[in-house]
Design a protein around this motif. Structure first.
Motif, PDB file in Angstrom:
ATOM      1  N   TRP A  45       0.842  -1.198   0.000  1.00 46.46           N
ATOM      2  CA  TRP A  45       0.000   0.000   0.000  1.00 46.46           C
ATOM      3  C   TRP A  45       0.878   1.249   0.000  1.00 46.46           C
ATOM      4  O   TRP A  45       0.656   2.177  -0.764  1.00 46.46           O
ATOM      5  CB  TRP A  45      -0.932  -0.011   1.216  1.00 46.46           C
ATOM      6  CG  TRP A  45      -1.672   1.265   1.379  1.00 46.46           C
ATOM      7  CD1 TRP A  45      -2.780   1.671   0.699  1.00 46.46           C
ATOM      8  CD2 TRP A  45      -1.325   2.338   2.256  1.00 46.46           C
ATOM      9  NE1 TRP A  45      -3.151   2.926   1.102  1.00 46.46           N
ATOM     10  CE2 TRP A  45      -2.275   3.356   2.066  1.00 46.46           C
ATOM     11  CE3 TRP A  45      -0.309   2.533   3.188  1.00 46.46           C
ATOM     12  CZ2 TRP A  45      -2.237   4.550   2.763  1.00 46.46           C
ATOM     13  CZ3 TRP A  45      -0.277   3.727   3.889  1.00 46.46           C
ATOM     14  CH2 TRP A  45      -1.230   4.704   3.678  1.00 46.46           C
ATOM     15  N   LYS A  46       1.905   1.272   0.862  1.00 46.11           N
ATOM     16  CA  LYS A  46       2.811   2.417   0.935  1.00 46.11           C
ATOM     17  C   LYS A  46       3.590   2.577  -0.367  1.00 46.11           C
ATOM     18  O   LYS A  46       3.792   3.688  -0.845  1.00 46.11           O
ATOM     19  CB  LYS A  46       3.769   2.259   2.126  1.00 46.11           C
ATOM     20  CG  LYS A  46       4.653   3.438   2.354  1.00 46.11           C
ATOM     21  CD  LYS A  46       3.855   4.655   2.759  1.00 46.11           C
ATOM     22  CE  LYS A  46       4.791   5.825   3.031  1.00 46.11           C
ATOM     23  NZ  LYS A  46       4.271   7.075   2.559  1.00 46.11           N
ATOM     24  N   THR A  49       1.038   4.050  -2.962  1.00 44.88           N
ATOM     25  CA  THR A  49       0.606   5.414  -2.678  1.00 44.88           C
ATOM     26  C   THR A  49       1.754   6.423  -2.687  1.00 44.88           C
ATOM     27  O   THR A  49       1.519   7.617  -2.826  1.00 44.88           O
ATOM     28  CB  THR A  49      -0.151   5.500  -1.333  1.00 44.88           C
ATOM     29  OG1 THR A  49       0.700   5.053  -0.280  1.00 44.88           O
ATOM     30  CG2 THR A  49      -1.422   4.689  -1.379  1.00 44.88           C
TER      31      THR A  49
END
Length: 79
Positions: A45-46, A49
């Motif tokens: 996710w990091k 994003t």
């Protein structure tokens, strides 16, 4: 767990579920309930994003990373 990209530790604890980061001695309490699946999902996710151009350069790969790990996390909930 609460994510705050402006305050270390970035993933902080919220033991009582009030939406506020837990504090101890004036500092944020880091989240410690990591499972291997959750750690992989948070990393991906990091990764997705943080790349401001992922939607343009390789949107299919970015979406697939998120989809696969969200699906994988669902197995933690079901178990």
């Amino acid at each position: 767990m609460i994510f705050d990209g402006h305050q270390y530790p970035y993933f902080a604890a919220d033991a009582n579920g009030d939406g506020c980061i837990d504090q101890a001695d004036g500092r944020a309490v880091g989240y410690k309930g990591w499972t291997p699946r959750l750690l992989k999902a948070a990393y991906n996710w990091k990764f997705v994003t943080s790349d401001g151009g992922a939607y343009f350069h390789n949107p299919h790969y970015a979406l697939e990373l998120l989809y696969v790990y969200l699906e994988d996390l669902a197995h933690d909930v079901e178990a």
